[in-house]
Design an enzyme around this catalytic site. Structure first.
Site, PDB file in Angstrom:
ATOM      1  N   LYS A  66      38.494  60.663  39.894  1.00 26.57           N
ATOM      2  CA  LYS A  66      39.490  59.678  40.343  1.00 26.57           C
ATOM      3  C   LYS A  66      39.527  58.567  39.314  1.00 26.57           C
ATOM      4  O   LYS A  66      38.491  57.980  38.984  1.00 26.57           O
ATOM      5  CB  LYS A  66      39.149  59.091  41.703  1.00 26.57           C
ATOM      6  N   ASN A 158      37.083  36.253  58.798  1.00 21.87           N
ATOM      7  CA  ASN A 158      37.522  36.473  57.422  1.00 21.87           C
ATOM      8  C   ASN A 158      37.500  35.153  56.662  1.00 21.87           C
ATOM      9  O   ASN A 158      37.783  34.097  57.221  1.00 21.87           O
ATOM     10  CB  ASN A 158      38.933  37.075  57.388  1.00 21.87           C
ATOM     11  N   SER A 197      35.905  41.557  49.276  1.00 23.79           N
ATOM     12  CA  SER A 197      35.612  41.565  47.835  1.00 23.79           C
ATOM     13  C   SER A 197      34.782  40.345  47.471  1.00 23.79           C
ATOM     14  O   SER A 197      34.921  39.791  46.386  1.00 23.79           O
ATOM     15  CB  SER A 197      36.926  41.594  47.050  1.00 23.79           C
ATOM     16  N   GLY A 218      32.291  46.832  51.319  1.00 28.25           N
ATOM     17  CA  GLY A 218      33.060  46.120  50.295  1.00 28.25           C
ATOM     18  C   GLY A 218      32.412  46.094  48.922  1.00 28.25           C
ATOM     19  O   GLY A 218      33.097  46.025  47.904  1.00 28.25           O
ATOM     20  N   LYS A 224      29.258  41.961  43.268  1.00 30.23           N
ATOM     21  CA  LYS A 224      29.819  41.713  44.602  1.00 30.23           C
ATOM     22  C   LYS A 224      28.670  41.663  45.611  1.00 30.23           C
ATOM     23  O   LYS A 224      27.633  42.303  45.414  1.00 30.23           O
ATOM     24  CB  LYS A 224      30.778  42.832  45.006  1.00 30.23           C
TER      25      LYS A 224
HETATM   26  P1  NAD Z   1      42.032  43.108  49.751  1.00 29.43           P
HETATM   27  O1  NAD Z   1      42.318  42.393  48.494  1.00 29.43           O
HETATM   28  O2  NAD Z   1      43.164  43.639  50.560  1.00 29.43           O
HETATM   29  O3  NAD Z   1      41.180  42.150  50.727  1.00 29.43           O
HETATM   30  C1  NAD Z   1      40.081  41.402  50.227  1.00 29.43           C
HETATM   31  C2  NAD Z   1      39.217  40.932  51.376  1.00 29.43           C
HETATM   32  O4  NAD Z   1      38.116  40.173  50.831  1.00 29.43           O
HETATM   33  C3  NAD Z   1      39.951  39.982  52.325  1.00 29.43           C
HETATM   34  O5  NAD Z   1      39.393  40.116  53.620  1.00 29.43           O
HETATM   35  C4  NAD Z   1      39.621  38.615  51.721  1.00 29.43           C
HETATM   36  O6  NAD Z   1      39.768  37.543  52.636  1.00 29.43           O
HETATM   37  C5  NAD Z   1      38.172  38.826  51.352  1.00 29.43           C
HETATM   38  N1  NAD Z   1      37.688  37.893  50.332  1.00 29.43           N
HETATM   39  C6  NAD Z   1      38.301  37.580  49.168  1.00 29.43           C
HETATM   40  N2  NAD Z   1      37.569  36.652  48.514  1.00 29.43           N
HETATM   41  C7  NAD Z   1      36.474  36.389  49.295  1.00 29.43           C
HETATM   42  C8  NAD Z   1      35.344  35.523  49.168  1.00 29.43           C
HETATM   43  N3  NAD Z   1      35.204  34.738  48.102  1.00 29.43           N
HETATM   44  N4  NAD Z   1      34.425  35.535  50.149  1.00 29.43           N
HETATM   45  C9  NAD Z   1      34.552  36.326  51.241  1.00 29.43           C
HETATM   46  N5  NAD Z   1      35.608  37.166  51.417  1.00 29.43           N
HETATM   47  C10 NAD Z   1      36.549  37.185  50.449  1.00 29.43           C
HETATM   48  O7  NAD Z   1      40.992  44.253  49.365  1.00 29.43           O
HETATM   49  P2  NAD Z   1      40.685  45.593  50.143  1.00 29.43           P
HETATM   50  O8  NAD Z   1      41.538  46.668  49.602  1.00 29.43           O
HETATM   51  O9  NAD Z   1      40.662  45.378  51.614  1.00 29.43           O
HETATM   52  O10 NAD Z   1      39.199  45.891  49.612  1.00 29.43           O
HETATM   53  C11 NAD Z   1      38.112  45.122  50.072  1.00 29.43           C
HETATM   54  C12 NAD Z   1      36.866  45.456  49.269  1.00 29.43           C
HETATM   55  O11 NAD Z   1      36.505  46.817  49.509  1.00 29.43           O
HETATM   56  C13 NAD Z   1      37.031  45.347  47.746  1.00 29.43           C
HETATM   57  O12 NAD Z   1      35.863  44.718  47.237  1.00 29.43           O
HETATM   58  C14 NAD Z   1      37.126  46.766  47.285  1.00 29.43           C
HETATM   59  O13 NAD Z   1      36.694  46.956  45.961  1.00 29.43           O
HETATM   60  C15 NAD Z   1      36.188  47.434  48.280  1.00 29.43           C
HETATM   61  N6  NAD Z   1      36.371  48.880  48.417  1.00 29.43           N
HETATM   62  C16 NAD Z   1      35.254  49.637  48.563  1.00 29.43           C
HETATM   63  C17 NAD Z   1      35.362  51.006  48.701  1.00 29.43           C
HETATM   64  C18 NAD Z   1      34.140  51.847  48.896  1.00 29.43           C
HETATM   65  O14 NAD Z   1      34.229  53.065  48.845  1.00 29.43           O
HETATM   66  N7  NAD Z   1      32.998  51.275  49.187  1.00 29.43           N
HETATM   67  C19 NAD Z   1      36.630  51.606  48.678  1.00 29.43           C
HETATM   68  C20 NAD Z   1      37.761  50.811  48.586  1.00 29.43           C
HETATM   69  C21 NAD Z   1      37.602  49.434  48.472  1.00 29.43           C
END
Ligand code: NAD
Length: 319
Positions: A66, A158, A197, A218, A224
């Site tokens: 991917k 959040n 994130s 996340g 992170k």
């Molecule tokens: P998004 O941009 O739609 O949402 C981001 C989220 O993080 C929101 O809830 C936002 O309020 C919060 N956030 C942003 N800055 C912050 C801070 N300083 N402190 C606390 N919270 C904060 O992103 P998303 O698509 O929902 O993805 C969320 C996370 O999940 C990302 O870090 C992404 O890389 C991760 N992710 C992980 C996997 C996995 O397999 N583990 C897969 C996809 C995404």
């Protein structure tokens, strides 16, 4: 090769399909029949990240990668922040087999991993689901969690409070009451999903009650962090892939602080394959460090390709 565009995925792969495909892949990993290659992830500047997650599943007959990343400016352009494509190859010949839109698949396979952990590790009588995060993935996480336990209520926190009403709408769609809460109210949750994130811990050990299951989803990159490292020392730890958990997952911080050892982390596939017990008491805290592995992507992309072939969908090209 078959091209399966993003627009077809919603009709080809359900959350249930993703759950089954990811569960089979985790079990194959534990049995040594499938393995992930090292992750490549690079910062492109301006908070953009790009990388490659890949692997080989001998049991499922899949080799692939991917390619994708996180582009935080996309939302303003009317696109999702995650952009990815999955490429599948014949493991015997190396010939390309398929190119599959990976955006929805990423959300489905990530939510499936967390739901699998809840299914295997949360108390059967779990009633309150705590959500930390309210972005794109959070809605998928909430829907997937609701499939595996009979929750009676969802509480959510959040960092950007204005995003919570949208998550509340998802709960309402599932027929569940939703309350926006302060982080200390997470002690009321039986299951907590973290999907942010965040660069620093939001959820502290004091916010988590005995008997809770956490799916920390996340943290998938160095730097992170969603939860306080001492929480990991209190919990029985599970992950998708130990090598990723200690380097790019939530465990990276507890390892660096010397609070836990790598040997304390169990691959969830070992629980699925019946090689290791899951939850051992109603009081213990279980924590799944979901880092996201390439084999998850190959598993759901494979499901999409099989469905597309069966229905005569997609675009066939010769390369
Ligand atoms: P998004 O941009 O739609 O949402 C981001 C989220 O993080 C929101 O809830 C936002 O309020 C919060 N956030 C942003 N800055 C912050 C801070 N300083 N402190 C606390 N919270 C904060 O992103 P998303 O698509 O929902 O993805 C969320 C996370 O999940 C990302 O870090 C992404 O890389 C991760 N992710 C992980 C996997 C996995 O397999 N583990 C897969 C996809 C995404």
């Amino acid at each position: 090769m078959l091209i399966v565009p993003e627009a077809l995925i919603a009709d080809l792969v359900s959350a249930e399909d993703a759950f089954a495909a990811v569960e089979a892949t985790f079990a194959a990993m534990a049995r040594g029949e499938a393995y992930n290659f090292p992750v490549v992830r690079e910062a492109l500047g301006g908070d953009r990240q790009y990388g490659f997650k890949s692997g080989l599943d001998r049991a499922g007959g899949m080799l692939g990668v991917k390619a994708g990343g996180y582009f935080p400016g996309n939302l303003a352009r009317g696109m999702t922040n995650h952009q990815s494509t999955v490429y599948l190859f014949d493991p015997e010949t190396g010939r390309p087999v398929a190119m599959v839109g990976g955006n929805l698949l990423t959300a489905l396979r990530t939510a499936a991993a967390s739901a699998i952990s809840i299914d295997r590790l949360a108390r059967k009588d779990a009633k309150v689901l705590g959500m930390v995060g309210a972005g794109h993935q959070a809605a998928f996480q909430l829907r997937a969690a609701a499939r595996v336990r009979r929750f009676e209520k969802v509480i959510g926190w959040n960092y950007h409070a204005d995003m919570l009403p949208k998550l509340g709408e998802v709960a309402a769609d599932l027929g569940l009451p939703f309350e926006a809460v302060t982080l200390d109210r997470m002690v009321e949750a039986d299951v907590i999903v973290t999907i942010t994130s965040s660069p620093a811990a939001s959820l502290m050990s004091a916010h988590v009650s005995p008997g809770t299951h956490l799916a920390c989803m996340g943290t998938d990159t160095k730097g992170k962090q969603e939860v306080e490292p001492s929480l990991l020392a209190r919990a029985r730890l599970f992950t998708d892939e130990v090598a990723q958990s200690v380097t790019i997952g939530e465990a990276q911080h507890a390892i660096a602080a010397g609070l836990i050892r790598e040997a304390a982390i169990t691959p969830i596939g070992a629980v699925i394959a019946g090689m290791t017990p899951g939850r051992q008491s109603a009081e213990e805290i279980t924590l799944f460090d979901g880092t996201g592995v390439g084999l998850q992507d190959l598993a759901v992309a494979g499901a999409a390709v099989r469905r597309a072939e069966a229905r005569g969908l997609g675009v066939s090209v010769t390369i």
